[in-house]
Scaffold this motif. Sequence first.
Motif, PDB file in Angstrom:
ATOM      1  N   GLY A 172      -9.381   3.538   0.652  1.00 47.87           N
ATOM      2  CA  GLY A 172      -8.214   4.399   0.515  1.00 47.87           C
ATOM      3  C   GLY A 172      -7.186   4.166   1.617  1.00 47.87           C
ATOM      4  O   GLY A 172      -7.459   3.556   2.653  1.00 47.87           O
ATOM      5  N   PHE A 173      -5.985   4.681   1.401  1.00 49.74           N
ATOM      6  CA  PHE A 173      -4.867   4.439   2.313  1.00 49.74           C
ATOM      7  C   PHE A 173      -5.117   5.037   3.691  1.00 49.74           C
ATOM      8  O   PHE A 173      -4.784   4.433   4.711  1.00 49.74           O
TER       9      PHE A 173
ATOM     10  N   THR B 169       0.790  -1.226   0.000  1.00 41.48           N
ATOM     11  CA  THR B 169       0.000   0.000   0.000  1.00 41.48           C
ATOM     12  C   THR B 169       0.828   1.284   0.000  1.00 41.48           C
ATOM     13  O   THR B 169       0.476   2.249  -0.682  1.00 41.48           O
ATOM     14  N   LEU B 170       1.923   1.299   0.776  1.00 43.60           N
ATOM     15  CA  LEU B 170       2.651   2.555   0.964  1.00 43.60           C
ATOM     16  C   LEU B 170       3.253   3.064  -0.335  1.00 43.60           C
ATOM     17  O   LEU B 170       3.183   4.264  -0.635  1.00 43.60           O
TER      18      LEU B 170
ATOM     19  N   LEU C  89       3.464   7.087  -4.525  1.00 43.06           N
ATOM     20  CA  LEU C  89       3.576   7.365  -5.958  1.00 43.06           C
ATOM     21  C   LEU C  89       2.440   8.265  -6.439  1.00 43.06           C
ATOM     22  O   LEU C  89       2.659   9.213  -7.201  1.00 43.06           O
ATOM     23  N   LYS C  90       1.226   7.992  -5.981  1.00 43.94           N
ATOM     24  CA  LYS C  90       0.067   8.755  -6.441  1.00 43.94           C
ATOM     25  C   LYS C  90      -0.070  10.098  -5.726  1.00 43.94           C
ATOM     26  O   LYS C  90      -0.481  11.089  -6.332  1.00 43.94           O
TER      27      LYS C  90
ATOM     28  N   ASN D 293       3.923  11.846  -6.204  1.00 41.81           N
ATOM     29  CA  ASN D 293       4.548  11.732  -7.534  1.00 41.81           C
ATOM     30  C   ASN D 293       6.064  11.512  -7.451  1.00 41.81           C
ATOM     31  O   ASN D 293       6.848  12.120  -8.184  1.00 41.81           O
ATOM     32  N   LEU D 294       6.482  10.602  -6.574  1.00 45.97           N
ATOM     33  CA  LEU D 294       7.902  10.275  -6.452  1.00 45.97           C
ATOM     34  C   LEU D 294       8.265   9.133  -7.389  1.00 45.97           C
ATOM     35  O   LEU D 294       7.457   8.222  -7.608  1.00 45.97           O
ATOM     36  N   PRO D 295       9.486   9.109  -7.965  1.00 48.09           N
ATOM     37  CA  PRO D 295       9.927   7.964  -8.757  1.00 48.09           C
ATOM     38  C   PRO D 295      10.198   6.757  -7.882  1.00 48.09           C
ATOM     39  O   PRO D 295      10.342   6.875  -6.649  1.00 48.09           O
ATOM     40  N   ALA D 296      10.310   5.566  -8.494  1.00 43.65           N
ATOM     41  CA  ALA D 296      10.443   4.317  -7.741  1.00 43.65           C
ATOM     42  C   ALA D 296      11.675   4.318  -6.843  1.00 43.65           C
ATOM     43  O   ALA D 296      11.645   3.805  -5.725  1.00 43.65           O
TER      44      ALA D 296
END
Length: 458
Positions: A403-404, A257-258, A263-264, A267-270
């Motif tokens: 949702g989270f 989940t985290l 990411l959503k 908006n961080l890259p992997a």
Amino acid sequence: MDAPGDPEGPRPPGGDGPAANARETPNRLSKEQLFVLISAASINFGSMMCYSILGPFFPKEAEKKGASNTVIGMIFGCYALFELLASLLFGKYLVQIGAKFMFVAGMFVSGGVTILFGVLDQVPAGPVFIAMCFLVRIGDALSFAAAITASFSILVTAFPNNVATVLGSLEIFSGLGLVLGPPLGGFLYQSFGYEVPFIFLGCIILLMVPLNMYILPNYEANPGEHSFWKLISLPKVTLIAFVINSLSACFGFLDPTLSLFVLKKFNLPAGYVGLVFLGLALSYTISSPLFGLLSDKMPHLRKWFLVLGNLITAGCYMLLGPVPVLHIQSQLWLLVLMLVVNGISAAMSIIPTFPEILSCAYENGFEEGLSTLALVSGLFSAMWSIGAFLGPTLGGLLYEKVGFEWAAAVQGLWALTTGLAMGLFYLLEYSRRRRSKFQNILGTEEEQRALLPDENQS
């Protein structure tokens, strides 16, 4: 167990053997003890690397292959379910199989199936990919259940007087695995693709096999008379088992989940998502040895650690989203801060559980030796696995439905419930002891009064 001379802790078995050697040299490690530490450190490091490396990129890859968030959570969770079943089985038959053989064989199989996980991107999308993920994950769970159960038993045999200190210190290597797994996995995935992280990690584990075959001592013992059911039926052990479930579920909840939430939401890259996991792992790694040392030197603090750790963990999960009813805006710094605090509170609660179960077992007539250590090790691994199954499975489902933010709050309520239940138990235990002590004092006074007339006549 507790430090030598501590009246509250169980006494180690007498006689010759590794336990006796550990007592004879309390301030200096023997060669055998050093080799045990190296072997245990290698399995802690390898298992946590395997456990955490999937977090930053596997959910994204699985989505591409047609897996829903619920199915991804089940893939994470099935590892723990089969580790649960295997831990109970291996804990019961560890003496018959042999601790060293179980340890080395488990590590060898785990290295192989980790490499197999790296070729799953070549499997067709849909049901075939999902089925293969489950099969490989189950194989990994069975192999590491064997290695970890044997590792716990060997450790406690070699260090009978300093269980919490040794386990807490070895969590440094578990933490290193958690710390290095997500960022290393994310970096290798970004640079070389899906296969390389698993092949690299699998080869590292396989290289550890001959080392452990050479240095790990071989302990032998006779099978014990007691069972898991007698152990888990003890009220205190049952409540501690729920504590282990809760804390394990908290960790497992974050895996599927985290990364998707970060990411959503931010908006961080992997590669940077792996660094978010670092806050939890690093704080847990640093604080575990401290709580292990305190648990051994001052065993009366264990009850406070168990209760306060769960309550703090509950607060962290309420603020992780945060839960919408608090009307606090979700920010990256707040999320990382809560992960850091959660790492400390988790160490506060997890480290005392093993010596508390062991103390309770000895107080209720379990024989002191490898057979009881195997039962406690298997029980600990099994209870951890239940939480590690429920955490990601329910977490993935709740993430899809509510949702989270709300999913994390539900997880926090679980920790809150176990913390309050544990606190209530300790209050009742304290009340019973005071009442029993008061009755003993009254009984002694009555005996003295009954003897006084006879003394006067004489």
